[in-house]
Design an enzyme around this catalytic site. Structure first.
Site, mmCIF file in Angstrom:
data_model
loop_
_atom_site.group_PDB
_atom_site.id
_atom_site.type_symbol
_atom_site.label_atom_id
_atom_site.label_comp_id
_atom_site.label_asym_id
_atom_site.label_seq_id
_atom_site.Cartn_x
_atom_site.Cartn_y
_atom_site.Cartn_z
ATOM 1 N N GLY A 190 0.791 -1.238 0.000
ATOM 2 C CA GLY A 190 0.000 0.000 0.000
ATOM 3 C C GLY A 190 0.816 1.279 0.000
ATOM 4 O O GLY A 190 0.358 2.308 0.501
ATOM 5 N N SER A 191 2.009 1.253 -0.622
ATOM 6 C CA SER A 191 2.799 2.493 -0.607
ATOM 7 C C SER A 191 2.167 3.556 -1.506
ATOM 8 O O SER A 191 2.233 4.753 -1.207
ATOM 9 C CB SER A 191 4.258 2.231 -0.990
ATOM 10 O OG SER A 191 4.380 1.952 -2.361
ATOM 11 N N ASN A 192 1.549 3.146 -2.616
ATOM 12 C CA ASN A 192 0.849 4.136 -3.452
ATOM 13 C C ASN A 192 -0.346 4.719 -2.709
ATOM 14 O O ASN A 192 -0.629 5.917 -2.810
ATOM 15 C CB ASN A 192 0.398 3.504 -4.772
ATOM 16 C CG ASN A 192 1.487 3.560 -5.822
ATOM 17 O OD1 ASN A 192 1.822 4.623 -6.314
ATOM 18 N ND2 ASN A 192 2.075 2.409 -6.125
ATOM 19 N N ARG B 171 -15.877 -14.452 -8.080
ATOM 20 C CA ARG B 171 -15.406 -13.090 -8.355
ATOM 21 C C ARG B 171 -16.534 -12.064 -8.203
ATOM 22 O O ARG B 171 -16.369 -11.027 -7.559
ATOM 23 C CB ARG B 171 -14.811 -13.021 -9.774
ATOM 24 C CG ARG B 171 -14.071 -11.731 -10.042
ATOM 25 C CD ARG B 171 -13.340 -11.757 -11.370
ATOM 26 N NE ARG B 171 -12.427 -12.880 -11.502
ATOM 27 C CZ ARG B 171 -11.235 -12.965 -10.923
ATOM 28 N NH1 ARG B 171 -10.814 -11.986 -10.166
ATOM 29 N NH2 ARG B 171 -10.481 -14.024 -11.096
ATOM 30 N N LEU C 137 -11.135 -7.777 -12.139
ATOM 31 C CA LEU C 137 -12.432 -7.242 -11.699
ATOM 32 C C LEU C 137 -13.552 -7.786 -12.573
ATOM 33 O O LEU C 137 -13.379 -7.966 -13.790
ATOM 34 C CB LEU C 137 -12.415 -5.714 -11.798
ATOM 35 C CG LEU C 137 -11.307 -5.028 -11.001
ATOM 36 C CD1 LEU C 137 -11.234 -3.550 -11.370
ATOM 37 C CD2 LEU C 137 -11.534 -5.192 -9.510
ATOM 38 N N ASN D 117 -6.341 3.322 -12.148
ATOM 39 C CA ASN D 117 -5.364 2.319 -11.734
ATOM 40 C C ASN D 117 -3.974 2.853 -12.033
ATOM 41 O O ASN D 117 -3.782 3.626 -12.975
ATOM 42 C CB ASN D 117 -5.594 1.016 -12.519
ATOM 43 C CG ASN D 117 -4.603 -0.057 -12.124
ATOM 44 O OD1 ASN D 117 -4.292 -0.227 -10.933
ATOM 45 N ND2 ASN D 117 -4.087 -0.789 -13.102
ATOM 46 N N HIS E 7 -0.149 1.484 -12.993
ATOM 47 C CA HIS E 7 0.503 0.276 -13.515
ATOM 48 C C HIS E 7 1.966 0.590 -13.779
ATOM 49 O O HIS E 7 2.286 1.640 -14.365
ATOM 50 C CB HIS E 7 -0.200 -0.158 -14.815
ATOM 51 C CG HIS E 7 0.361 -1.416 -15.382
ATOM 52 N ND1 HIS E 7 0.128 -2.649 -14.805
ATOM 53 C CD2 HIS E 7 1.169 -1.645 -16.439
ATOM 54 C CE1 HIS E 7 0.758 -3.576 -15.507
ATOM 55 N NE2 HIS E 7 1.397 -3.000 -16.500
ATOM 56 N N SER F 70 2.241 4.307 -15.431
ATOM 57 C CA SER F 70 1.088 4.944 -16.082
ATOM 58 C C SER F 70 -0.106 4.941 -15.131
ATOM 59 O O SER F 70 -0.308 3.972 -14.394
ATOM 60 C CB SER F 70 0.656 4.154 -17.331
ATOM 61 O OG SER F 70 1.744 3.903 -18.179
ATOM 62 N N ASP G 196 -5.482 -3.598 -17.582
ATOM 63 C CA ASP G 196 -4.450 -2.568 -17.821
ATOM 64 C C ASP G 196 -4.663 -1.835 -19.147
ATOM 65 O O ASP G 196 -3.708 -1.459 -19.833
ATOM 66 C CB ASP G 196 -3.036 -3.179 -17.768
ATOM 67 C CG ASP G 196 -2.734 -3.765 -16.401
ATOM 68 O OD1 ASP G 196 -3.271 -3.245 -15.414
ATOM 69 O OD2 ASP G 196 -1.983 -4.752 -16.327
ATOM 70 N N ALA H 244 8.548 7.301 -8.751
ATOM 71 C CA ALA H 244 7.792 8.032 -9.783
ATOM 72 C C ALA H 244 6.295 7.778 -9.626
ATOM 73 O O ALA H 244 5.471 8.694 -9.793
ATOM 74 C CB ALA H 244 8.272 7.601 -11.167
ATOM 75 N N GLU H 245 5.926 6.547 -9.285
ATOM 76 C CA GLU H 245 4.502 6.220 -9.107
ATOM 77 C C GLU H 245 3.881 7.121 -8.041
ATOM 78 O O GLU H 245 2.773 7.650 -8.207
ATOM 79 C CB GLU H 245 4.344 4.753 -8.674
ATOM 80 C CG GLU H 245 4.676 3.741 -9.756
ATOM 81 C CD GLU H 245 4.367 2.318 -9.316
ATOM 82 O OE1 GLU H 245 3.351 2.097 -8.636
ATOM 83 O OE2 GLU H 245 5.154 1.413 -9.658
HETATM 84 C C1 GAR Z 1 2.980 -0.873 -7.597
HETATM 85 O O1 GAR Z 1 4.222 -0.884 -8.218
HETATM 86 C C2 GAR Z 1 1.877 -0.841 -8.628
HETATM 87 O O2 GAR Z 1 2.193 -0.081 -9.758
HETATM 88 C C3 GAR Z 1 1.758 -2.292 -8.990
HETATM 89 O O3 GAR Z 1 1.881 -2.962 -7.758
HETATM 90 C C4 GAR Z 1 2.706 -2.210 -6.891
HETATM 91 C C5 GAR Z 1 1.969 -2.018 -5.593
HETATM 92 O O4 GAR Z 1 2.789 -1.410 -4.630
HETATM 93 N N1 GAR Z 1 0.517 -2.569 -9.636
HETATM 94 C C6 GAR Z 1 0.336 -3.438 -10.608
HETATM 95 O O5 GAR Z 1 1.240 -4.142 -11.027
HETATM 96 C C7 GAR Z 1 -1.067 -3.494 -11.178
HETATM 97 N N2 GAR Z 1 -1.096 -4.186 -12.413
HETATM 98 P P1 GAR Z 1 2.144 -0.683 -3.396
HETATM 99 O O6 GAR Z 1 1.187 -1.674 -2.723
HETATM 100 O O7 GAR Z 1 3.301 -0.358 -2.482
HETATM 101 O O8 GAR Z 1 1.430 0.523 -3.884
#
Ligand code: GAR
Length: 316
Positions: free
Chosen positions: A14-16, A66, A94, A108, A110, A137, A146, A174-175
């Site tokens: 969950g860093s994003n 699902r 999803l 999202n 990615h 992105s 995606d 960067a994310e």
């Molecule tokens: C992130 O790098 C995100 O871009 C990727 O998972 C990681 C989650 O890190 N997502 C995908 O690959 C989705 N297709 P986080 O839990 O620390 O945010």
């Protein structure tokens, strides 16, 4: 202006999500986080969010179909009052039902420069391909994995000797910057006059023989060589209001609408009682309703012959 309510879905670290949450602490951030939910009750991000005072929900998807699982999450999202959903490392496919329910309201992030490297192992695939840059992105979520319109990207140079871990760590920086900025732009786009005018234009010009001209300094929509059925007003009286003016179609309708929702409807100056102003800048515009009102207004001024054609078309 009220802040847009955003729910974040995560699967692990969950860093994003944390980056979105910390950015939301700025007084001028246009969104707030109202829920963090995970498909793993032990997701580390849930602990972080709870410590920051954000409501959390964690439930394992194991043993559930699902669609069933997505309905549980959807119910939580709706109960939280979320207007937007941000997927942040949510590693679940999803259901179509869920995606449709949040159409144009779910983003999202990615870790690749889409459309390159959808799916998993994005960093290694970029290294193996000999790309000079990888990156991340943010895109609108559609039924395809995606896929969906890209709203923002950050290229990140691949260094000699990069492993997937070293590259992923740099892309993550960067994310964290890209997501919050792109989300902020996205939730405010519905307040931008040009975006609002385009939405109105799309619906108005879809009506038979509709055209657009400028009248009294306002973009306005009418029937070719005929009367006008809608005006788009932005800050026309120096009041900052962005609104659509349409004809009412029944006596006292203007008064009834204003009484039903005085924050949204108003009596437009100089237009009399047969028109009503509908605010478009409140951030919660129902665009189906706007399309209906434009259609009704068009009908009100359409010449009989055209109306007859429309009635025939409506039967099919
Ligand atoms: C992130 O790098 C995100 O871009 C990727 O998972 C990681 C989650 O890190 N997502 C995908 O690959 C989705 N297709 P986080 O839990 O620390 O945010």
């Amino acid at each position: 202006m009220a802040k847009a309510k955003v729910a974040v879905l995560i699967s692990g670290r969950g860093s994003n999500m944390a980056a979105l949450l910390y950015a939301a602490k700025a007084a001028d951030c246009p969104y707030e986080i109202v829920l963090v939910a995970a498909n793993d009750p032990d997701a580390a991000g849930l602990t972080l969010a709870a410590a920051e005072g954000i409501p959390t929900f964690g439930q394992s998807h194991k043993g559930l179909k699902r669609v069933e699982f997505d309905r549980i999450i959807d119910a939580q999202l709706r109960a939280s009052g979320a207007q937007y959903v941000a997927l942040a490392g949510y590693m679940r496919l999803l259901s179509a039902e869920f995606v449709t329910g949040w159409e144009d309201r779910m983003l999202n992030i990615h870790p690749s420069l889409l459309p390159k490297y959808k799916g998993l192992d994005t960093h290694q695939r970029a290294i193996d391909a000999g790309d000079s840059h990888a990156g991340c992105s943010v895109h609108i979520v559609t039924a395809e994995l995606d896929d969906g319109p890209v709203l923002g990207q950050t290229p990140v140079a691949i260094l000699p000797g990069d492993t997937q871990d070293s590259l992923a760590a740099r892309i993550l920086i960067a994310e964290h910057q890209l997501y919050s900025r792109t989300l902020a732009d996205f939730v405010t786009r519905e307040r931008h006059p040009d975006w609002l005018l385009n939405k109105v234009r799309e619906a108005a010009l879809a009506l038979p023989q509709a055209d657009e001209v400028v009248s009294h300094g306002m973009p306005c929509f009418g029937i070719e060589k005929g009367k006008k059925f809608a005006y788009f007003t932005r800050d026309h009286h120096g009041d900052g209001i962005i609104a659509l003016l349409v004809k009412t179609t029944a006596p006292d309708e203007q008064a009834m609408l204003i009484e039903s929702d005085p924050a949204r409807y108003y009596r437009p100056a100089y237009f009399g009682d047969n028109w009503v102003g509908i605010r478009l800048d409140l951030g919660d515009t129902d665009w189906d309703h706007i399309a209906d009102r434009l259609r009704a207004s068009w009908r009100d001024i359409a010449p009989r012959k055209l109306l007859g054609l429309m009635n025939i078309a409506d039967q099919f």
